[in-house]
Design an enzyme around this catalytic site. Structure first.
Site, PDB file in Angstrom:
ATOM      1  N   ASP A 187      17.361  63.927  52.395  1.00 41.95           N
ATOM      2  CA  ASP A 187      17.278  64.662  51.121  1.00 41.95           C
ATOM      3  C   ASP A 187      18.449  65.634  51.055  1.00 41.95           C
ATOM      4  OD1 ASP A 187      16.195  65.993  48.696  1.00 41.95           O
ATOM      5  OD2 ASP A 187      14.387  64.878  49.223  1.00 41.95           O
ATOM      6  N   HIS A 258      19.173  63.508  45.356  1.00 44.62           N
ATOM      7  CA  HIS A 258      18.644  64.013  46.638  1.00 44.62           C
ATOM      8  C   HIS A 258      19.555  63.648  47.813  1.00 44.62           C
ATOM      9  CE1 HIS A 258      14.807  65.618  45.168  1.00 44.62           C
ATOM     10  NE2 HIS A 258      14.769  64.584  44.347  1.00 44.62           N
ATOM     11  N   GLU A 320      14.308  61.654  40.495  1.00 45.48           N
ATOM     12  CA  GLU A 320      14.945  62.929  40.135  1.00 45.48           C
ATOM     13  C   GLU A 320      16.462  62.917  40.335  1.00 45.48           C
ATOM     14  OE1 GLU A 320      11.249  65.942  41.139  1.00 45.48           O
ATOM     15  OE2 GLU A 320      12.571  65.394  42.799  1.00 45.48           O
TER      16      GLU A 320
HETATM   17  C1  ACM Z   1       8.899  63.065  43.986  1.00 49.30           C
HETATM   18  O1  ACM Z   1       7.910  63.808  44.071  1.00 49.30           O
HETATM   19  N1  ACM Z   1      10.082  63.559  43.682  1.00 49.30           N
HETATM   20  C2  ACM Z   1       8.784  61.637  44.208  1.00 49.30           C
END
Ligand code: ACM
Length: 533
Positions: A187, A258, A320
């Site tokens: 991440d 991420h 995201e």
């Molecule tokens: C997530 O909670 N971003 C998959």
């Protein structure tokens, strides 16, 4: 319908509740120094596990029976023609003998886990207490899971969990008949798996200068470096430990958002030049570039993951990913034009499709968060539905497999009550009862579409879970309630479950799990002054 009245079995209630259990009329069985064990070839792995675990907790030798022999016996076998469902088992305890028949090796293992639950809770300790009688009630249990994906995601990127804690976590999942450990390995805040070809990912990408504490605005930092990663041998050990307990480890390398830790290690992967491993929580606008070089890089990374993780499913994240940088990126816009992708959603979808083709060619299947639906779903993709159930419904209707993990009932980082003393309270309240009562199959699906639901998963995001103690507090007992959601068939009534759970907590206690007590956080689990959101 399960026979709920008879699954209480006095003070040895089973969690998760089996399909059927009936108490016998005999006295049952007491394990002693004279007890022997036996197994066929296919259940020998489970036998070794049982000898080790029960040998430690009871102090009994539990030797393999030699010839006919005297004394009581625990007998394990696998029989695909015994009329049991996949992963199912039958366990019969009678005077003189406990017999476990599994449909397959996993079934034999789950039968052995049930046998352990039928012993006093001290069977979950690692050394014997004096004065415990190792009695098993006379019982006949027939059981099999409702779903084949019974998962827990552990985010080891935001906070690293030492290998020994991951191994212990796997033991606890297996004790609840859960069978998927999804490891969120990368991440913005850290890269946690050694990749031979790209050593800087862990050399510099596995640690950050400090960490945000809580969710206050403006952010507060701790001024203390944080890091850690698993070597290739660590991963092999984790995978083998899990496999011996019939848990599949699904690796996730999250792209194209991420990704700051990777971009820090190799700035040419990004759109923004040199950036530090992120020290705060949230969604970063710094994302991967969609160049040939980046694609090549990640294909190589996934090739090494495929070498390490035998799991059919490989998770590519996909959640995201802000598209702002791509709107002004020359290479991104060129790719959109040349491939006729329409817009930035199309670009992300194209990127995921390349990885889907790559993994498919290696005999694997891509799984991603539900954002992979945007701009068109890759052919073989399985969707993990987290932003509610809509993504799962859309994917199932389009003929794709889905794993349900909607925030409202599946996010174990969410606070466990409205009590202001809950540590770093984030999200909407998610009580044990709420997890218990959730149903993995969204309403409105046809039977055929419903069969696309492989199962469900709870997710443990660790921005605010920085130690194993806190991990235990957030995961248990909610994971026990989740186990019943995905394993058990038939009606669920929390009033029926809670008394069983109260007994089950004694097992967790014996295993040394620092679960959240049902009546709220003890003082040492509060975090005064650390703001939630
Ligand atoms: C997530 O909670 N971003 C998959």
């Amino acid at each position: 319908m399960p026979d709920t009245s008879s699954t209480r079995l006095g003070d040895r209630p089973l969690v998760p509740r089996p399909v059927h259990a009936e108490q016998g009329t005999s006295e049952g069985l007491t394990l002693t120094a004279a007890t022997r064990v036996a197994a066929d070839a296919e259940s020998r792995g489970t036998l070794a596990w049982l000898q080790r675990e029960l040998g430690a907790s009871t102090g009994l030798p539990l030797p393999v029976r030699d010839g006919d022999g005297d004394g009581t016996l625990i007998r394990l076998s696998v029989d695909p023609d015994a009329g049991l469902a996949p992963e199912g088992y039958r366990l019969t305890v009678d005077t003189g003998e406990a017999v476990i028949v599994g449909h397959d090796p996993a079934g034999a293992f789950y039968g052995a886990q049930t046998l352990r639950q039928l012993l006093p809770a001290a069977a979950y300790r690692s050394a014997p207490l004096t004065g415990v009688e190792w009695t098993l009630p006379a019982v006949r249990v027939t059981d099999a899971p409702r779903f084949r994906w019974r998962g827990v995601m552990l985010d080891v990127a935001r906070h690293f969990m030492p290998k020994r804690e991951v191994l212990r976590f796997i033991d606890l999942l297996a004790a609840h008949k859960l069978n998927v450990l999804h490891l969120h390995l990368t991440d913005d805040q850290g890269w946690r798996v050694e990749i031979r070809r790209y050593p800087r990912l862990t050399e510099v990408g596995s640690w950050r200068a400090e960490s945000q504490v809580g969710a206050a605005a403006p952010p507060v930092f701790d001024g203390r470096p944080h890091g850690g990663f698993y070597t290739r041998d660590d991963i092999r050990e984790i995978v083998a430990h899990a496999a011996a307990r019939h848990v599949t480890v699904v690796p996730e390398v999250d792209v194209p958002g991420h990704s700051r830790a990777a971009i820090h290690a190799y700035p040419e992967l990004g759109e923004s030049g040199e950036i530090p491993v992120w020290t705060r929580w949230g969604i970063s606008g710094d994302v991967l570039a969609v160049t040939d070089h980046v694609l090549e890089f990640y294909k190589n990374v996934f090739d090494e993951l495929v070498e390490l993780f035998p799991s059919t499913y490989v998770h590519v994240g996909g959640d995201e990913c802000p598209k702002g940088q791509w709107k002004t990126s020359e290479s991104a816009q060129r790719r959109i034009r040349e491939e006729g992708l329409g817009d930035e959603d199309g670009l992300q979808s194209w990127f995921i499709r390349q990885l889907d083709a790559h993994l498919t060619a290696r005999g694997r299947r891509l799984v991603g968060w539900d954002e992979i639906l945007e701009g068109g779903l890759a052919d073989g993709a399985t969707v993990m539905s987290w932003r509610g159930e809509e993504g799962g419904v859309a994917a199932a209707r389009a003929g794709h497999d889905v794993v349900m993990t909607p925030t409202a009932t599946s996010y174990l980082d969410y606070k466990q009550s409205e009590d202001p003393d809950e540590p770093v309270p984030v999200g909407t309240p998610l009580r044990t009862e709420d997890v218990y009562l959730a149903d993995p199959v969204p309403g409105g699906l046809t039977e055929e579409e419903g069969r696309r639901v492989l199962g469900a998963q709870v997710n443990v995001w660790t921005e605010h879970i920085d130690t194993p103690r806190r991990l235990d507090y957030m995961v248990f007992p909610r994971a026990a309630a989740f186990a019943e959601q995905v394993w058990s068939s038939g009606e669920r009534d929390y009033a029926e479950f809670e008394p069983r759970l109260v007994h089950h907590l004694e097992r967790l206690e014996a295993a040394g799990v620092e679960y959240r007590p049902l009546d709220g956080p003890p003082p040492w689990h509060t975090r005064p002054g650390v703001r939630g959101r």
